[in-house]
Every structure is written in structure tokens, then in C-alpha cells.
Design a protein around this motif. Sequence first.
Motif, PDB file in Angstrom:
ATOM      1  N   GLU A   1       0.889  -1.149   0.000  1.00  9.34           N
ATOM      2  CA  GLU A   1       0.000   0.000   0.000  1.00  9.34           C
ATOM      3  C   GLU A   1       0.933   1.205   0.000  1.00  9.34           C
TER       4      GLU A   1
ATOM      5  N   ARG B   1       1.420  11.352   2.095  1.00  5.81           N
ATOM      6  CA  ARG B   1       0.874  12.254   3.112  1.00  5.81           C
ATOM      7  C   ARG B   1       1.330  13.683   2.869  1.00  5.81           C
TER       8      ARG B   1
ATOM      9  N   SER C   1      -2.516   7.165  11.383  1.00 11.36           N
ATOM     10  CA  SER C   1      -1.447   6.418  12.058  1.00 11.36           C
ATOM     11  C   SER C   1      -0.167   7.252  12.195  1.00 11.36           C
TER      12      SER C   1
ATOM     13  N   ASP D   1      -4.100  12.926   2.997  1.00  9.68           N
ATOM     14  CA  ASP D   1      -3.275  11.770   2.626  1.00  9.68           C
ATOM     15  C   ASP D   1      -4.105  10.839   1.754  1.00  9.68           C
TER      16      ASP D   1
ATOM     17  N   LYS E   1      -3.990   6.553  -0.231  1.00 11.40           N
ATOM     18  CA  LYS E   1      -3.302   5.287  -0.497  1.00 11.40           C
ATOM     19  C   LYS E   1      -3.552   4.889  -1.938  1.00 11.40           C
TER      20      LYS E   1
ATOM     21  N   ARG F   1      -7.835  10.828   2.725  1.00  9.61           N
ATOM     22  CA  ARG F   1      -8.396  11.704   3.771  1.00  9.61           C
ATOM     23  C   ARG F   1      -8.638  13.064   3.130  1.00  9.61           C
TER      24      ARG F   1
ATOM     25  N   ARG G   1     -15.114   5.430  10.171  1.00 13.47           N
ATOM     26  CA  ARG G   1     -14.206   4.953  11.222  1.00 13.47           C
ATOM     27  C   ARG G   1     -14.538   5.598  12.564  1.00 13.47           C
TER      28      ARG G   1
HETATM   29  N1  UDP Z   1      -5.486   3.693   3.826  1.00 16.94           N
HETATM   30  C1  UDP Z   1      -6.224   2.826   3.024  1.00 16.94           C
HETATM   31  N2  UDP Z   1      -6.183   1.489   3.280  1.00 16.94           N
HETATM   32  C2  UDP Z   1      -5.453   0.953   4.290  1.00 16.94           C
HETATM   33  C3  UDP Z   1      -4.713   1.843   5.108  1.00 16.94           C
HETATM   34  C4  UDP Z   1      -4.754   3.195   4.839  1.00 16.94           C
HETATM   35  O1  UDP Z   1      -6.883   3.248   2.089  1.00 16.94           O
HETATM   36  O2  UDP Z   1      -5.468  -0.273   4.473  1.00 16.94           O
HETATM   37  C5  UDP Z   1      -5.513   5.139   3.559  1.00 16.94           C
HETATM   38  C6  UDP Z   1      -6.319   5.884   4.602  1.00 16.94           C
HETATM   39  O3  UDP Z   1      -7.657   6.029   4.202  1.00 16.94           O
HETATM   40  C7  UDP Z   1      -5.604   7.216   4.646  1.00 16.94           C
HETATM   41  C8  UDP Z   1      -4.153   6.891   4.296  1.00 16.94           C
HETATM   42  O4  UDP Z   1      -4.201   5.641   3.634  1.00 16.94           O
HETATM   43  O5  UDP Z   1      -6.131   8.077   3.666  1.00 16.94           O
HETATM   44  C9  UDP Z   1      -3.242   6.823   5.477  1.00 16.94           C
HETATM   45  O6  UDP Z   1      -3.783   5.954   6.434  1.00 16.94           O
HETATM   46  P1  UDP Z   1      -3.094   5.725   7.855  1.00 16.94           P
HETATM   47  O7  UDP Z   1      -1.755   5.068   7.669  1.00 16.94           O
HETATM   48  O8  UDP Z   1      -3.090   6.995   8.613  1.00 16.94           O
HETATM   49  O9  UDP Z   1      -3.953   4.609   8.528  1.00 16.94           O
HETATM   50  P2  UDP Z   1      -5.325   4.676   9.302  1.00 16.94           P
HETATM   51  O10 UDP Z   1      -5.262   5.816  10.234  1.00 16.94           O
HETATM   52  O11 UDP Z   1      -6.345   4.816   8.220  1.00 16.94           O
HETATM   53  O12 UDP Z   1      -5.337   3.330   9.972  1.00 16.94           O
END
Ligand code: UDP
Length: 253
Positions: free
Chosen positions: A91, A95, A101, A176, A178, A204, A220
Motif C-alpha cells: 500500500e 501524506r 497512524s 493523505d 493510499k 483523507r 471509522r
Molecule cells: N489507507 C487505506 N487502506 C489501508 C490503510 C490506509 O486506504 O489499508 C488510507 C487511509 O484512508 C488514509 C491513508 O491511507 O487516507 C493513510 O492511512 P493511515 O496510515 O493513517 O492509517 P489509518 O489511520 O487509516 O489506519
Amino acid sequence: MAPRRKKIYEGKAKILFEGPEPGTLVQYFKDDATAFNAQKKDVIEGKGVLNNRLSEFFMNGLTNVGVPTHFIKRLNMREQLIRQVEVVPLEVIVRNFAAGSMAKRLGLEEGTPLPRPIVEYSYKNDELGDPLVPEEYIIAFGWANQQDLDDILALALRVNDFLAGVFYGVGIKLIDFKIEIGRVWEGDFMRLIVADEISPDSCRLWDMKTGAHLDKDVFRRDLGSLTDAYSEVAKRLGVLPEQGTPEKPTLIN
Ligand code: UDP
């Protein structure tokens, strides 16, 4: 009824079916929403229809600025024809502002601007909860080589510039997102292209004026109606007519 196509793979939000020609697949968008590695689940009426349309919009836009994607064409409300790819098991997260996270890991307030766009990689593995991995692991385990990673970084930054600009134009801040990357072969030549989907499920998105969340964080974090949030994004981008709702499919097909 026409015989159903052969199912190739079923994921959390989408199903892949055999395509009409070799090298193609049909990607079906479900209404299922999951978060926290599928510990939280629900069915959100109309989400699949919206994400099919939104992903079509972004993938077409990327194609038009010269970024290669797997998207061929939308077939109907929930399905699109795509190129079959070999998925790179990563993935790719880009950002612009701290959130999720990253904010947690570094103790940053959500929305803190980052000094530059940061690209990070998670290993796609549900059982392990998609762990963050350094490039060292990716290369050592053979998921991608250094040249691939250079290409993936360049692709990710181009997608970021495109999406950030498109969202800026409609008053939305791209915090951010993915993406996933696939390999295709053209003769002996291998190319990396954008695969999977681009939708508010994987971005996001914050309203520039109010800071309201217009993405999967609504689900979420129980912030209200997910379809309202996604419909708002679709309306601003001109993907849905102003009055359109996913419950009225005739308006959006
Ligand atoms: N994201 C996603 N699929 C995943 C993990 C993350 O689409 O399995 C996207 C999430 O929606 C956000 C970005 O990647 O826009 C960063 O996600 P983050 O690592 O902050 O994880 P999260 O807080 O969503 O667990």
C-alpha cells in the motif's frame, strides 16, 4: 439473465471477475465498509456506486495527464473494466498533512503540515494488519526492486500533485491517500501502473473552510452519514448532479 462471470477474487470492498477479453478484469464495487482491519463492518447503501463513479473520474483524469492506470472504462453503476495486473503487495501511502497512524506514531496534531510530501509503504497482508515496512524490507524480500521503487515514488508524487490540485479546486484539502500499483508487460517490457481504486475510501479529505471530514473517517469515527460525505465530494467534482443521490440510480447512470 446472462450467466454470471467467473469470480477471481473477493476483497473487503470490491470483487474481481473474469473480463470479456484476456488481460482484462471486471471490478465490482460493493457497499461494504470496513475499518480497523475489518474489526468494524457495515453495509453503506450506495457507497459502491459512488466509489465506482469517483474512481472512474480520478483514473480518467490521471490518464489525461499522462499517468498510466489500469482503468479502461466504466461498464455500469457498480462495475468497471480494468487491465489485469500483477499487484505489487504494497500500500503506497502519500501524506501532505499529518493524520491517522502517522499523527499517532509521532504525537502530531492531525492536520499539521508536513515539510514535504511523505511517501511510505505498508506490506499488503490482512493477517498482519498491513504493517509499515522500510524500503530495505521491500527489496530484501523481492516485493519490488530499487528501480521499481524509484518508479513507484515518481508515480505516487504525480498522483499526489494531480489529486491535490483537483481537490483544491473544489475546496477540499488532500490530507493523505493510499494507492496500489500493478505490473503489466508489454512484450518484454514491464511497466508499473496505478491499480485498485481512488476514492474517499482511500483518501483523507477535509473541507477547506470547515475542516469537516469527507472520507472514510466519517465511518471509522462515527461522524455521520458516509454517503452524504461521499455524495458531497462527488457533487463538488461534478461527478453527481447537484440533486443526485445514490438511492436514485437513474440520475447517476
Ligand atoms: N489507507 C487505506 N487502506 C489501508 C490503510 C490506509 O486506504 O489499508 C488510507 C487511509 O484512508 C488514509 C491513508 O491511507 O487516507 C493513510 O492511512 P493511515 O496510515 O493513517 O492509517 P489509518 O489511520 O487509516 O489506519
